[in-house]
Design a protein around this motif. Structure first.
Motif, PDB file in Angstrom:
ATOM      1  N   GLY A 153      25.438  27.730  53.182  1.00 29.56           N
ATOM      2  CA  GLY A 153      24.597  28.479  52.120  1.00 29.56           C
ATOM      3  C   GLY A 153      23.146  28.972  52.845  1.00 29.56           C
ATOM      4  N   VAL A 154      22.829  28.479  53.926  1.00 29.00           N
ATOM      5  CA  VAL A 154      21.570  29.455  54.583  1.00 29.00           C
ATOM      6  C   VAL A 154      22.166  30.731  54.937  1.00 29.00           C
ATOM      7  CG1 VAL A 154      20.071  29.496  56.665  1.00 29.00           C
ATOM      8  CG2 VAL A 154      20.652  27.508  55.126  1.00 29.00           C
ATOM      9  N   VAL A 155      23.305  30.699  55.633  1.00 36.60           N
ATOM     10  CA  VAL A 155      23.923  32.318  56.097  1.00 36.60           C
ATOM     11  C   VAL A 155      24.267  32.981  55.064  1.00 36.60           C
ATOM     12  CG1 VAL A 155      26.091  33.222  56.978  1.00 36.60           C
ATOM     13  CG2 VAL A 155      25.045  31.110  58.209  1.00 36.60           C
ATOM     14  N   ILE A 156      24.763  32.384  53.832  1.00 32.05           N
ATOM     15  CA  ILE A 156      25.137  33.142  52.607  1.00 32.05           C
ATOM     16  C   ILE A 156      23.679  34.064  52.228  1.00 32.05           C
ATOM     17  CG2 ILE A 156      25.607  33.599  50.378  1.00 32.05           C
ATOM     18  CD1 ILE A 156      27.818  31.572  50.877  1.00 32.05           C
ATOM     19  N   ALA A 157      22.566  33.208  52.082  1.00 34.18           N
ATOM     20  CA  ALA A 157      21.603  33.808  51.482  1.00 34.18           C
ATOM     21  C   ALA A 157      20.831  34.594  52.510  1.00 34.18           C
ATOM     22  CB  ALA A 157      20.310  32.624  51.293  1.00 34.18           C
ATOM     23  N   LEU A 158      20.831  34.243  53.488  1.00 35.18           N
ATOM     24  CA  LEU A 158      20.303  35.299  54.607  1.00 35.18           C
ATOM     25  C   LEU A 158      20.963  36.627  54.666  1.00 35.18           C
ATOM     26  CD1 LEU A 158      19.253  32.867  57.748  1.00 35.18           C
ATOM     27  CD2 LEU A 158      17.821  34.255  56.396  1.00 35.18           C
ATOM     28  N   VAL A 159      22.410  36.637  54.710  1.00 32.20           N
ATOM     29  CA  VAL A 159      23.129  37.863  54.837  1.00 32.20           C
ATOM     30  C   VAL A 159      22.538  38.941  53.781  1.00 32.20           C
ATOM     31  CG1 VAL A 159      25.276  38.914  54.428  1.00 32.20           C
ATOM     32  CG2 VAL A 159      25.090  36.977  56.083  1.00 32.20           C
ATOM     33  N   HIS A 160      22.640  38.075  52.582  1.00 29.45           N
ATOM     34  CA  HIS A 160      22.323  38.923  51.419  1.00 29.45           C
ATOM     35  C   HIS A 160      20.816  39.810  51.759  1.00 29.45           C
ATOM     36  CE1 HIS A 160      20.043  39.006  47.315  1.00 29.45           C
ATOM     37  NE2 HIS A 160      21.093  39.870  47.495  1.00 29.45           N
ATOM     38  N   ALA A 224      11.347  31.181  55.045  1.00 29.63           N
ATOM     39  CA  ALA A 224      11.477  30.746  53.656  1.00 29.63           C
ATOM     40  C   ALA A 224      13.012  30.487  53.223  1.00 29.63           C
ATOM     41  CB  ALA A 224      10.992  32.120  52.740  1.00 29.63           C
ATOM     42  N   THR A 225      13.807  31.234  53.592  1.00 31.59           N
ATOM     43  CA  THR A 225      15.430  31.034  53.081  1.00 31.59           C
ATOM     44  C   THR A 225      15.869  29.548  53.701  1.00 31.59           C
ATOM     45  OG1 THR A 225      15.619  33.389  52.957  1.00 31.59           O
ATOM     46  CG2 THR A 225      17.727  31.968  53.087  1.00 31.59           C
ATOM     47  N   PRO A 226      15.697  29.441  54.888  1.00 36.10           N
ATOM     48  CA  PRO A 226      16.201  28.114  55.432  1.00 36.10           C
ATOM     49  C   PRO A 226      15.430  26.766  54.800  1.00 36.10           C
ATOM     50  CG  PRO A 226      15.505  29.402  57.240  1.00 36.10           C
ATOM     51  CD  PRO A 226      15.347  30.427  56.092  1.00 36.10           C
ATOM     52  N   ALA A 227      14.090  27.267  54.639  1.00 33.48           N
ATOM     53  CA  ALA A 227      13.339  26.253  53.967  1.00 33.48           C
ATOM     54  C   ALA A 227      13.719  25.712  52.674  1.00 33.48           C
ATOM     55  CB  ALA A 227      11.646  26.635  53.931  1.00 33.48           C
ATOM     56  N   ILE A 228      14.052  26.712  51.810  1.00 39.49           N
ATOM     57  CA  ILE A 228      14.456  26.389  50.499  1.00 39.49           C
ATOM     58  C   ILE A 228      16.088  25.954  50.290  1.00 39.49           C
ATOM     59  CG2 ILE A 228      14.639  27.197  48.031  1.00 39.49           C
ATOM     60  CD1 ILE A 228      12.313  29.237  48.775  1.00 39.49           C
ATOM     61  N   ILE A 229      16.773  26.898  51.249  1.00 32.80           N
ATOM     62  CA  ILE A 229      18.282  26.482  50.826  1.00 32.80           C
ATOM     63  C   ILE A 229      18.469  25.121  51.961  1.00 32.80           C
ATOM     64  CG2 ILE A 229      20.429  27.392  51.201  1.00 32.80           C
ATOM     65  CD1 ILE A 229      19.392  28.945  49.095  1.00 32.80           C
ATOM     66  N   GLY A 230      17.762  25.369  53.244  1.00 31.39           N
ATOM     67  CA  GLY A 230      18.411  24.091  53.836  1.00 31.39           C
ATOM     68  C   GLY A 230      17.512  22.963  53.650  1.00 31.39           C
ATOM     69  N   GLY A 231      16.213  22.974  53.288  1.00 26.03           N
ATOM     70  CA  GLY A 231      15.479  21.891  52.915  1.00 26.03           C
ATOM     71  C   GLY A 231      15.106  21.304  54.246  1.00 26.03           C
ATOM     72  N   ARG A 232      14.744  19.884  54.043  1.00 24.39           N
ATOM     73  CA  ARG A 232      14.242  18.975  54.819  1.00 24.39           C
ATOM     74  C   ARG A 232      15.348  18.366  55.690  1.00 24.39           C
ATOM     75  NH1 ARG A 232       9.224  16.931  53.860  1.00 24.39           N
ATOM     76  NH2 ARG A 232       7.980  18.908  54.426  1.00 24.39           N
ATOM     77  N   ALA A 237      14.588  26.030  63.720  1.00 24.81           N
ATOM     78  CA  ALA A 237      13.482  26.199  64.652  1.00 24.81           C
ATOM     79  C   ALA A 237      12.276  26.247  63.868  1.00 24.81           C
ATOM     80  CB  ALA A 237      13.808  26.911  65.627  1.00 24.81           C
ATOM     81  N   SER A 238      12.480  27.282  63.046  1.00 24.30           N
ATOM     82  CA  SER A 238      11.077  27.783  62.180  1.00 24.30           C
ATOM     83  C   SER A 238      10.579  26.644  61.346  1.00 24.30           C
ATOM     84  CB  SER A 238      11.118  28.871  61.527  1.00 24.30           C
ATOM     85  OG  SER A 238      12.211  28.981  60.620  1.00 24.30           O
ATOM     86  N   THR A 239      11.487  26.065  60.657  1.00 27.28           N
ATOM     87  CA  THR A 239      10.962  24.945  59.653  1.00 27.28           C
ATOM     88  C   THR A 239      10.709  23.785  60.425  1.00 27.28           C
ATOM     89  OG1 THR A 239      13.608  24.420  59.307  1.00 27.28           O
ATOM     90  CG2 THR A 239      12.393  25.792  57.637  1.00 27.28           C
ATOM     91  N   LEU A 240      11.299  23.552  61.584  1.00 28.18           N
ATOM     92  CA  LEU A 240      10.926  22.306  62.421  1.00 28.18           C
ATOM     93  C   LEU A 240       9.416  22.671  62.916  1.00 28.18           C
ATOM     94  CD1 LEU A 240      11.863  19.703  64.158  1.00 28.18           C
ATOM     95  CD2 LEU A 240      12.337  21.570  65.895  1.00 28.18           C
ATOM     96  N   ALA A 241       9.047  23.684  63.326  1.00 29.12           N
ATOM     97  CA  ALA A 241       7.729  24.100  63.723  1.00 29.12           C
ATOM     98  C   ALA A 241       6.759  23.690  62.708  1.00 29.12           C
ATOM     99  CB  ALA A 241       7.635  25.545  64.435  1.00 29.12           C
TER     100      ALA A 241
END
Ligand SMILES: Nc1ncnc2c1ncn2[C@@H]1O[C@H](COP(=O)(O)OP(=O)(O)OP(=O)(O)O)[C@@H](O)[C@H]1O
Ligand SMILES: [Mg+2]
Lengths: 286, 342
Positions: A153-160, A224-232, A237-241
Motif C-alpha cells: 500500500g505504501v509503495v503504491i501511494a508513493l509511486v503515485h 505523510a504517506t507512510p504515516a497515513i497508509i502505514g500507520g503505527r 525511519a521517518s515515522t519512527l523518528a
C-alpha cells in the motif's frame, strides 16, 4: 581581497545566511542533540554519548525498520522507472493539444494536497476499498485483503506522487536527444521496439538515473504517506523518528534516527551520482 | 523505367503545399542534387523518398517496386541527416555496425564490413571513439560510413555539408564524390548551395516553391537556364529588356544581338566583355573589386546596371570611372520573350 571578490561575497551573502539559518543550523542542532543522553525521569541529559547510535545499531527492531525503508524506497524507484520512462517517451511523441493536457494529468498528483491524496488512497486500499475488491473479483485473492498498513500500500501511494519527478527528469533528457537519431535507426532497419530499447532508452539513461536519485531520496524520507497508509503498525525511519520525538519524547534517540536516515540517503545519492558521472561523462555533453 | 521513379508527387500540409507535381527519374548509379532556396520543399521530397513523410498524392517506385506501402525501416535506404544523427551512446564502430546488426549479419562479417566502411571514409583508427570526441567533419564521415555500410539501394543526403566550414566543405565534396563513384551508389543530395550542386551532381533538379524549375546537367542548368528563376538562382546574371530594330535586338538603342521580338536578355557576368572597336552597350565603370582570381566590376549603362567578371589573367582591366563599351556573343545570352511568363 579585491573589489570583485568582495562584491561576489556580498552577492551570495543573503542566500548563504538563509541557508545557514534554515538548513545548516537545525541540522547541526539535530546532530548535537543525537549525542545527548536521555532517561525517562530526567528527559534530555546534556552529556556527550554515542549511546543512541549504539542502541539503534544493535537493536534488530531498528534494523528492520531501516531495511523496510530501504526496501520501500527501492521498490518505489524501480516502479517509477518502469512507469515514468515509457510515459515520458509517449508524452514526447504526442501531438500538441494532447501533450499539454496529458502533462497536466501527469503532474496532477503534485497539485493535490498530500493529506487529501493519501486519505484518498486509504479509501481505495482499505478492506472495503476498490482495489482489494477488484483483486478479489478477478480472482487474485480468495477474499478482499486490505492493503492498508502494508508495504504494498505504501509503495503504491508513493509511486503515485513520485512518478511525476521521474517523468519530468526523463523528459528533460529526451528533450536533449536529437529526434533524427530515431529516424536514423529506423532507416537502418530497426523496429519501434528496438529503437526504444537501443536508441531512446540509453539516451534517456542520465535522466532515468537522476530521476531515480530524486525519487529514491524522496521515498526514503517520505513522512505523510507512510504515516497515513502505514500507520503505527508499519513504521519507516521517518515515522519512527517522529514517534520518538512526539510519543516517547526521547528526542536524542529520534535525532539519532534522523541523522542516520540522512547519512544513509546522502551516501547512496552521492555514490549513485559518482556512478552516473563516471559512466556518462565521455558519452554525453554535460 | 528509371531506377527511382517519382511520379507526380504532391505534399500538402493543410492549405500549404510543400511539394507540387514533382516528376523525377533517377538512373542507377546517378548522383542527383535537389537544389533550391530555403523552404522550397527539398527536405520534404527527400523525406517522402525515405518514407518519413507520406505523399498526399503520387507514387514513388524503386527498381519497379511501389514504395508507398513500405515502412521506412523496410526500404533499405541509407540516409545522412543534416545533424548527422549519430547515436551518441555508441562508439563509432557500433554506430556503423548498427544497420548490419538489424540485418542479422554475422559477427565476423560485421567486423570486416565496419572496418572496410571506416577505412573508406578515412577513419580506420577511430572506431573506438564516441561521436562527441570527433570533429564535425569526422562525424559527417561516420554518418556517411553508417549509411553506406548497409549497401543501400539509394543514398539520401540532406545538406550533409552545411555544418562544415568552407575549406572542409570543399574537401568533403571531393571526398563524397569519390566515395560515391567508388561505391556506385545511386545518390540524392539536398542542398541550397549551388556550388555544391554544380561540383557534385550528374544532374541537378532546381526547385522553387515546391515545383521543379529545371532538370539538367550542371553545365546545362548553368549555361542554358530554363527560366529566369534558374538564371538568377544559379550564379549571377544580368538582365536587359530589348526592343527589336531592323538590325536586331537593341538595348537602349544599341544593337546587341539578332532577334525580331521584344525580349529580356539574360547574360552571365563572365560572358560580358569589353571592346575598344565596334558597336556595343556604352557604360561607365562604377566600382571595381579585386577578388583574387578575378575582377568584379559594376558598369552603369543606359540599359541598367551590368555586372562584369573578368579573369585576372594579366590583361588590363578598366579602372573606376572609365568609359567602356560592353559586348557579348549572341550564343551566350538567353532570351525570354516579353509577355510570355518566365
Ligand atoms: N510538418 C510540417 N507542417 C507544416 N508545414 C511544413 C512541415 N514541414 C515542412 N513544411 C513546409 O513545407 C515547405 C517545404 O519545407 P522543406 O523542409 O521541404 O523545405 P526545404 O527546401 O528543405 O528548406 P531548407 O533549405 O530551409 O531546409 C516549407 O514551407 C515548410 O514550412
Ligand atoms: Mg531542408
Amino acid at each position: 581581497m579585491n573589489a570583485q571578490a568582495r562584491q561576489g561575497w556580498l552577492l551570495v551573502a543573503p542566500a548563504t545566511l538563509l541557508f545557514v539559518g534554515i538548513l545548516a543550523t537545525p541540522l547541526a542542532m539535530t546532530l548535537l542533540l543525537s549525542f545527548n543522553g536521555w532517561s525517562s525521569t530526567q528527559g534530555i541529559v546534556p552529556t556527550l554519548t554515542v549511546q543512541n547510535y549504539a542502541e539503534i545499531l544493535s537493536d534488530s527492531f531498528f534494523a528492520e525498520i531501516f531495511l523496510r525503508t530501504l526496501r520501500i524506497a527501492l521498490w518505489v524507484t524501480l516502479i517509477c522507472v518502469l512507469i515514468g520512462a515509457p510515459e515520458a517517451y509517449i508524452l514526447r511523441r504526442m501531438r500538441e493539444p494532447w501533450r499539454s493536457s496529458f502533462i497536466l494529468v501527469v503532474i496532477g498528483p503534485l497539485l493535490v494536497s498530500v493529506v487529501a491524496r493519501t486519505l484518498g488512497w486509504a479509501l481505495l486500499l482499505g478492506g472495503n476499498g476498490l482495489i482489494p475488491l477488484a483483486l478479489h473479483r478477478v480472482g487474485l485473492t480468495s477474499s478482499p485483503v486490505s492493503l492498508m498498513f502494508t508495504e504494498t500500500g505504501v509503495v503504491i501511494a508513493l509511486v503515485h506522487v513520485l512518478v511525476p519527478f521521474m517523468v519530468l527528469s526523463v523528459w528533460a533528457s529526451l528533450a536533449r536527444m536529437d529526434p533524427a537519431t530515431e529516424r536514423a535507426a529506423q532507416s537502418l532497419g530497426a523496429s519501434q521496439i528496438t529503437i526504444f530499447l537501443r536508441i531512446v532508452l540509453p539516451q534517456a539513461m542520465p535522466g532515468i538515473l537522476s530521476g531515480g536519485i530524486i525519487v529514491f531520496s524522496l521515498a526514503a524520507s517520505a513522512f505523510a504517506t507512510p504515516a497515513i497508509i502505514g500507520g503505527r503498525r508499519l513504521k519507516v525511519a521517518s515515522t519512527l523518528a517522529y514517534d520518538e520525538f512526539l510519543s516517547t519524547l526521547n528526542w536524542p534517540l529520534g535525532a539519532a534516527i534522523a541523522v542516520l536516515l540522512l547519512v544513509g540517503i546522502v551516501a547512496i545519492v552521492v555514490g549513485w551520482n559518482r556512478f552516473i558521472e563516471r559512466r556518462y561523462s565521455q558519452v554525453f555533453a554535460s | 523505367m528509371p531506377y527511382l521513379a517519382i511520379e507526380n508527387i504532391r505534399k500538402a500540409y493543410g492549405p500549404a503545399v510543400a511539394v507540387d507535381h514533382l516528376d523525377l527519374g533517377v538512373e542507377k548509379g546517378e548522383f542527383i542534387s535537389l537544389l533550391g532556396p530555403s523552404g522550397c520543399g527539398k527536405t520534404t521530397t527527400l523525406q517522402m523518398i525515405a518514407g518519413f513523410v507520406e505523399p498526399t498524392q503520387g507514387a514513388i517506385a524503386l527498381d519497379g517496386i511501389d514504395l508507398s506501402q513500405l515502412a521506412p525501416e523496410k526500404r533499405g535506404l541509407g540516409i545522412v541527416f543534416q545533424s548527422y544523427a549519430l547515436f551518441p551512446h555508441m562508439t563509432v564502430a557500433a554506430n556503423v555496425a548498427f544497420g548490419l546488426e538489424m540485418r542479422r549479419v554475422g559477427k565476423a562479417e560485421i567486423r570486416q564490413r565496419v572496418e572496410q566502411a571506416l577505412a573508406m571514409v578515412g577513419l580506420a583508427d577511430k572506431g573506438g571513439r564516441y561521436p562527441r570526441q570527433m570533429s564535425g567533419g569526422q562525424q559527417q564521415r561516420v554518418a556517411l560510413a553508417r549509411a553506406l555500410v548497409i549497401r543501400p539501394a539509394i543514398l539520401l543526403l540532406d545538406e550533409p555539408l552545411s555544418n562544415l566550414d568552407a575549406k572542409l566543405r570543399e574537401e568533403m565534396q571531393l571526398e563524397l564524390r569519390q566515395i560515391q563513384r567508388q561505391s556506385g551508389t545511386t545518390t540524392v543530395l539536398v542542398t541550397h548551395d549551388q556550388q555544391e550542386a554544380l561540383a557534385l551532381s550528374d544532374r541537378i533538379v532546381v526547385m522553387n516553391q515546391g515545383r521543379v524549375e529545371q532538370i539538367g546537367s550542371p553545365f546545362d542548368v548553368y549555361e542554358r537556364p530554363g527560366s529566369a528563376f534558374v538564371a538568377t538562382f544559379l550564379g549571377r546574371t544580368n538582365t536587359f529588356s530589348a526592343e527589336p530594330t531592323p538590325q536586331g535586338l537593341a538595348v537602349a538603342g544599341h544593337v546587341m544581338m539578332p532577334g525580331e521580338r521584344p525580349a529580356t536578355i539574360s547574360i552571365r557576368p563572365e560572358k560580358v566583355d569589353f571592346t575598344t572597336e565596334g558597336d556595343g552597350l556604352p557604360g561607365r565603370v562604377l566600382t571595381r573589386v579585386f577578388q583574387g582570381n578575378h575582377w568584379l566590376l559594376h558598369v552603369q549603362t543606359p540599359g541598367g546596371l551590368c555586372l562584369v567578371i573578368r579573369p585576372n589573367d594579366g590583361r588590363p582591366v578598366p579602372g573606376e570611372g572609365e568609359a567602356v563599351v560592353l559586348v557579348f556573343r549572341a550564343g551566350d545570352a538567353s532570351l525570354s520573350l516579353a509577355g510570355s511568363s518566365p
